[in-house]
Design an enzyme around this catalytic site. Structure first.
Site, PDB file in Angstrom:
ATOM      1  N   LYS A 145     -11.777   4.408   1.277  1.00  0.00           N
ATOM      2  CA  LYS A 145     -10.646   3.632   0.764  1.00  0.00           C
ATOM      3  C   LYS A 145     -11.210   2.475  -0.069  1.00  0.00           C
ATOM      4  O   LYS A 145     -11.255   1.329   0.370  1.00  0.00           O
ATOM      5  CB  LYS A 145      -9.794   3.124   1.934  1.00  0.00           C
ATOM      6  CG  LYS A 145      -8.484   2.497   1.525  1.00  0.00           C
ATOM      7  CD  LYS A 145      -7.653   2.144   2.757  1.00  0.00           C
ATOM      8  CE  LYS A 145      -6.340   1.517   2.359  1.00  0.00           C
ATOM      9  NZ  LYS A 145      -5.514   1.185   3.540  1.00  0.00           N
ATOM     10  N   GLU A 158       0.837  -1.203   0.000  1.00  0.00           N
ATOM     11  CA  GLU A 158       0.000   0.000   0.000  1.00  0.00           C
ATOM     12  C   GLU A 158       0.873   1.255   0.000  1.00  0.00           C
ATOM     13  O   GLU A 158       0.546   2.251  -0.646  1.00  0.00           O
ATOM     14  CB  GLU A 158      -0.907   0.025   1.230  1.00  0.00           C
ATOM     15  CG  GLU A 158      -1.967  -1.038   1.231  1.00  0.00           C
ATOM     16  CD  GLU A 158      -2.823  -0.952   2.467  1.00  0.00           C
ATOM     17  OE1 GLU A 158      -3.994  -0.534   2.341  1.00  0.00           O
ATOM     18  OE2 GLU A 158      -2.318  -1.286   3.569  1.00  0.00           O
TER      19      GLU A 158
END
Length: 121
Positions: A100, A23
Protein backbone atom coordinates in the site's frame (compact mmCIF):
# COMPACT_ATOMS: atom_id res chain seq x y z
CA UNK A 1 7.25 -34.49 -4.25
CA UNK A 2 8.78 -31.51 -6.04
CA UNK A 3 7.82 -28.13 -4.68
CA UNK A 4 8.56 -25.51 -7.24
CA UNK A 5 7.73 -21.83 -7.08
CA UNK A 6 5.50 -19.83 -9.40
CA UNK A 7 5.56 -16.09 -8.73
CA UNK A 8 3.47 -13.17 -9.88
CA UNK A 9 4.89 -9.81 -8.79
CA UNK A 10 3.88 -6.22 -9.17
CA UNK A 11 0.20 -6.71 -9.97
CA UNK A 12 -1.11 -3.13 -9.66
CA UNK A 13 -4.86 -2.76 -9.03
CA UNK A 14 -6.95 0.22 -7.93
CA UNK A 15 -8.94 -0.56 -4.81
CA UNK A 16 -10.88 1.22 -2.09
CA UNK A 17 -9.49 -0.41 1.05
CA UNK A 18 -8.71 1.40 4.28
CA UNK A 19 -10.14 2.62 7.53
CA UNK A 20 -10.59 6.25 6.48
CA UNK A 21 -13.49 7.60 4.43
CA UNK A 22 -11.19 9.32 1.93
CA UNK A 23 -9.49 5.97 1.21
CA UNK A 24 -12.85 4.41 0.46
CA UNK A 25 -14.01 7.35 -1.69
CA UNK A 26 -10.95 8.03 -3.85
CA UNK A 27 -9.26 4.67 -3.60
CA UNK A 28 -5.62 4.04 -4.40
CA UNK A 29 -3.36 1.56 -6.12
CA UNK A 30 -2.38 -1.63 -4.34
CA UNK A 31 0.46 -3.81 -5.52
CA UNK A 32 0.21 -7.56 -5.11
CA UNK A 33 2.98 -10.16 -5.11
CA UNK A 34 2.26 -13.87 -4.80
CA UNK A 35 4.49 -16.91 -4.66
CA UNK A 36 2.85 -20.31 -5.02
CA UNK A 37 4.44 -23.62 -4.07
CA UNK A 38 3.47 -26.31 -6.53
CA UNK A 39 4.99 -29.07 -8.59
CA UNK A 40 5.72 -28.16 -12.19
CA UNK A 41 7.00 -31.63 -13.12
CA UNK A 42 3.84 -32.79 -14.90
CA UNK A 43 3.51 -29.49 -16.77
CA UNK A 44 7.14 -29.62 -17.86
CA UNK A 45 6.71 -33.17 -19.17
CA UNK A 46 3.40 -32.55 -20.94
CA UNK A 47 3.98 -28.93 -22.01
CA UNK A 48 0.27 -28.43 -21.24
CA UNK A 49 -1.21 -25.43 -19.41
CA UNK A 50 -3.82 -27.71 -17.84
CA UNK A 51 -1.05 -29.24 -15.69
CA UNK A 52 0.08 -26.06 -14.00
CA UNK A 53 -1.20 -22.80 -12.51
CA UNK A 54 -2.58 -20.47 -15.17
CA UNK A 55 -1.01 -17.23 -13.99
CA UNK A 56 -3.13 -15.15 -16.38
CA UNK A 57 -6.31 -16.47 -14.79
CA UNK A 58 -4.70 -16.05 -11.36
CA UNK A 59 -3.92 -12.38 -12.08
CA UNK A 60 -7.54 -11.79 -13.15
CA UNK A 61 -8.92 -13.45 -10.01
CA UNK A 62 -6.63 -11.47 -7.71
CA UNK A 63 -7.41 -8.19 -9.50
CA UNK A 64 -11.14 -8.85 -9.09
CA UNK A 65 -10.65 -9.25 -5.32
CA UNK A 66 -8.57 -6.08 -4.95
CA UNK A 67 -10.98 -4.04 -7.09
CA UNK A 68 -13.99 -5.58 -5.34
CA UNK A 69 -15.53 -5.26 -1.90
CA UNK A 70 -13.54 -2.87 0.31
CA UNK A 71 -12.03 -4.00 3.60
CA UNK A 72 -10.50 -1.96 6.38
CA UNK A 73 -7.15 -3.72 6.65
CA UNK A 74 -4.63 -4.94 4.11
CA UNK A 75 -4.23 -7.96 6.39
CA UNK A 76 -7.82 -8.91 5.52
CA UNK A 77 -7.16 -8.30 1.84
CA UNK A 78 -4.05 -10.49 1.97
CA UNK A 79 -6.05 -13.31 3.58
CA UNK A 80 -8.69 -13.15 0.84
CA UNK A 81 -6.02 -13.22 -1.84
CA UNK A 82 -4.31 -16.20 -0.18
CA UNK A 83 -7.63 -18.05 -0.05
CA UNK A 84 -8.06 -17.50 -3.80
CA UNK A 85 -4.56 -18.82 -4.47
CA UNK A 86 -5.10 -21.89 -2.31
CA UNK A 87 -8.40 -22.66 -4.04
CA UNK A 88 -6.42 -23.50 -7.18
CA UNK A 89 -5.60 -27.11 -7.94
CA UNK A 90 -1.95 -28.03 -7.45
CA UNK A 91 -1.10 -25.18 -5.03
CA UNK A 92 0.54 -26.46 -1.82
CA UNK A 93 1.06 -23.07 -0.18
CA UNK A 94 0.93 -19.37 -0.94
CA UNK A 95 2.91 -16.34 0.13
CA UNK A 96 0.99 -13.12 -0.51
CA UNK A 97 2.27 -9.56 -0.10
CA UNK A 98 -0.06 -6.59 -0.30
CA UNK A 99 1.73 -3.28 -0.80
CA UNK A 100 0.00 0.00 0.00
CA UNK A 101 2.49 2.62 -1.22
CA UNK A 102 0.02 5.50 -0.81
CA UNK A 103 -0.97 4.67 2.76
CA UNK A 104 -2.13 7.70 4.76
CA UNK A 105 1.03 8.19 6.80
CA UNK A 106 2.32 11.68 7.66
CA UNK A 107 5.99 10.65 7.34
CA UNK A 108 7.90 10.10 4.09
CA UNK A 109 8.09 6.39 3.27
CA UNK A 110 8.60 4.11 0.29
CA UNK A 111 6.04 1.41 1.01
CA UNK A 112 3.83 -0.28 3.56
CA UNK A 113 3.22 -3.99 3.06
CA UNK A 114 1.79 -7.03 4.77
CA UNK A 115 3.08 -10.49 3.86
CA UNK A 116 1.32 -13.69 4.88
CA UNK A 117 2.11 -17.33 4.20
CA UNK A 118 -0.61 -19.97 4.21
CA UNK A 119 -0.53 -23.73 3.56
CA UNK A 120 -3.18 -25.57 1.59
CA UNK A 121 -5.77 -27.13 3.88
Amino acid sequence: MDTDLITLTGLRVHGRHGVFDHEREAGQDFIIDVALRTSTTEAARSDDLAHTVDYGALADALADIVAGEPVNLIETLAERLADACLALDRVHSAVVTVHKPQAPIAQHFADVAVTIERPAK
